[in-house]
Enzyme design. Structure first.
Site, PDB file in Angstrom:
ATOM      1  N   PHE A   1       0.868  -1.035  -0.013  1.00  0.00           N
ATOM      2  CA  PHE A   1       0.048   0.041  -0.126  1.00  0.00           C
ATOM      3  C   PHE A   1       0.739   1.098   0.067  1.00  0.00           C
ATOM      4  O   PHE A   1       0.107   2.357  -0.209  1.00  0.00           O
ATOM      5  CB  PHE A   1      -1.000   0.032   1.219  1.00  0.00           C
ATOM      6  CG  PHE A   1      -0.694   0.725   2.370  1.00  0.00           C
ATOM      7  CD1 PHE A   1       0.433   0.296   3.496  1.00  0.00           C
ATOM      8  CD2 PHE A   1      -1.387   1.858   2.699  1.00  0.00           C
ATOM      9  CE1 PHE A   1       0.736   1.075   4.316  1.00  0.00           C
ATOM     10  CE2 PHE A   1      -0.915   2.815   3.834  1.00  0.00           C
ATOM     11  CZ  PHE A   1       0.307   2.224   4.646  1.00  0.00           C
ATOM     12  N   LYS A   2       2.090   1.130   0.259  1.00  0.00           N
ATOM     13  CA  LYS A   2       2.946   2.373   0.463  1.00  0.00           C
ATOM     14  C   LYS A   2       3.139   2.963  -0.961  1.00  0.00           C
ATOM     15  O   LYS A   2       3.422   4.227  -0.988  1.00  0.00           O
ATOM     16  CB  LYS A   2       4.330   1.947   0.912  1.00  0.00           C
ATOM     17  CG  LYS A   2       4.161   1.757   2.351  1.00  0.00           C
ATOM     18  CD  LYS A   2       5.369   1.584   3.192  1.00  0.00           C
ATOM     19  CE  LYS A   2       5.235   1.652   4.942  1.00  0.00           C
ATOM     20  NZ  LYS A   2       4.305   0.259   5.228  1.00  0.00           N
TER      21      LYS A   2
END
Ligand SMILES: *Cc1c(COP(=O)(O)O)cnc(C)c1O
Length: 495
Positions: free
Chosen positions: A109-110
């Protein structure tokens, strides 16, 4: 819109200054002076990219709309995110939706934040700096390093150097990093553990002589870590986007509340959700999920933040954190924006390793937040249970969230529709996931063989970021001692 310090020690600054500096020089974090109002009716039908521009234009008012539109188009293009919607959803039954935040180039998700940050940062340096190139140093235990490398790769005006512990990352994570390519990326292995890496990077950042040398060579240090405002603001967008997805599907009416369940480490992701709520997003509860490193669960329960405790290595390593740095921004709000109070808590944390909030603040925290944790066997059991019930494969971090969501429903009987943030592709943590769904001991199996095995077993295709990784052209990283960081960095930057 101006940004102020949580510790009251900096003059209100424009967003470019906050992004360029990363954190307040004397300690403290930049927070928006006010929360702009959401337009629930007008935003409901927007695409992810258009919604992002609307939200950014309210927070990043020193950037033009055209600049923001360009960054959004570059960061969230369809060749970077494999879903046209950027963030897709999978409904599991009538009351739960999984928000898949891992369709970017590194399967974690980063990417959502680190694809955008380089554009904001290079523009901020032009606006606020002296047009110097940015040198980004990252110490990583795996995920952040690759996401930062992909974000900054071939971005003009930047150099990125990632340091990782020589034997401290998984084979897949190492392979991902050394196959990045790009003319401005560097990967270095450091003998020692993650803390040695981190300490080394902090020392280089603080080295006056080195900073002067950079300056003389037309360069300056900058930071891409998770307390940078430029990493937080992109995360606000998907909370609204998830809400409108549920409205479009008729699972809620526009105006009804939702819950969000967030597997949490540094408190960045869940804080972005809280900021969305402050802008007017209807939220009933935020469910804050931790693994065995449950410093946040304890904090929400008794109001004591105590980082002096045993540290556990878990199968959800991106949540193995005892200092949740973005919590400071939330506490600033809970304290009624009393910067003196925040400063006193963080002075105590530094001196004694703990602090305690008042009972009235603790009560106020529990109005909107529920916190819980899952241990290792509960997490593995959850992966298996979800796969058997829904034929859906989730990674270890998401499974921590799933387990805590179920605890919450059991404890409260709440039937509010809930969005579960899924923070990594199951293939990214394939050893633990394969072990959980097959029930086999795979602890000494080759990770690359396990990618195929998991695909065969589950029928889910390997994430494209991990597929064919072994065949990609790799660089051989230099291996250095942690005392050798600045010498190597000089070699990379000045020769
Ligand atoms: C970073 C990360 C988290 C934790 O997010 P925070 O914003 O630090 O709370 C959870 N899951 C994965 C896979 C991550 O990479």
């Amino acid at each position: 819109m101006k940004y102020i310090s949580t510790r009251g020690n900096f003059n209100p600054a424009v967003s470019a200054a906050a992004i360029r500096l990363g954190m307040v020089p004397g300690g403290g974090l930049f927070v928006p002076e006010t929360f702009p109002a959401a337009q629930l009716e007008e935003w409901a039908s927007l695409s992810y990219r258009d919604l992002a521009v609307e939200i950014f234009s309210r927070y990043l008012t020193d950037f033009s709309r055209e600049e923001l539109q360009n960054y959004v188009n570059a960061a969230y293009s369809s060749d970077r995110f494999d879903s046209d919607r950027v963030v897709p959803f999978t409904d599991l039954g009538d009351q739960l939706t999984v928000m898949e935040l891992w369709h970017g180039p590194t399967a974690a998700f980063k990417d959502v934040a680190l694809q955008l940050l380089p554009h904001l940062l290079t523009a901020a340096l032009k606006k606020e700096g002296h047009g110097r190139d940015a040198v980004i140093l990252v110490a990583t235990s795996g995920d952040t390093g690759k996401a930062a490398l992909e974000g900054f790769k071939d971005i003009e005006g930047t150099h990125i150097v990632v340091f990782y512990p020589e034997n401290g990352v998984s084979a897949v994570q190492e392979k991902q990093m050394v196959t990045t390519g790009g003319s401005n990326t560097h990967v270095v292995a450091v003998t020692g553990n993650f803390d040695d890496c981190q300490t080394m990077v902090k020392q280089i950042f603080a080295d006056d002589q080195f900073n002067q040398r950079l300056w003389d060579n037309g360069l300056e240090f900058s930071s891409a870590n998770s307390i940078n405002w430029g990493r937080l603001v992109p995360q606000i967008v998907y909370y609204f986007y998830a809400y409108f997805d549920q409205v479009r599907k008729g699972r809620i009416q526009n105006g009804d509340p939702l819950n969000f369940c967030v597997p949490t480490g540094n408190f960045g992701n869940i804080l972005a959700g809280y900021y969305a709520q402050r802008m007017g997003l209807p939220v009933h509860k935020f469910i804050c999920a931790s693994n065995r490193n449950k410093v946040l669960t304890d904090f929400f329960a008794d109001g004591v933040y105590d980082r002096q405790r045993e540290f556990y290595r878990t199968a959800s390593p991106s949540m193995d954190i005892l200092i949740s740095s973005n919590l400071e921004r939330y506490l600033f709000e809970m304290a009624g924006r009393d910067a003196e109070q925040v400063r006193s808590w963080y002075d105590q944390l530094e001196e004694t390793g703990r602090f305690q909030v008042s009972e009235s603040i603790r009560e106020q925290m529990s109005e909107l937040f529920y916190a819980g944790f899952a241990d290792e066997s509960e997490t593995a059991a959850q992966i298996k249970a979800v796969f058997e019930q829904y034929n859906y494969l989730m990674d270890t971090h998401t499974a921590v969230g799933m387990r805590v969501y179920r605890q919450y429903v059991e404890a409260t009987g709440d039937t509010t529709v809930t969005v579960l943030d899924s923070t990594a592709s199951p293939f990214k943590f394939n050893r633990a996931v394969t072990g959980a769904v097959t029930g086999k001991d795979v602890s000494d199996r080759d990770e690359f063989a396990l990618l195929d095995e998991l695909q065969q077993f589950s029928g889910v295709p390997v994430h494209r970021a991990l597929n064919g990784l072994q065949q990609l052209k790799a660089v051989t990283p230099q291996v250095i001692d942690s005392s050798d960081g600045s010498r190597l960095l000089a070699e990379i930057l000045f020769d």
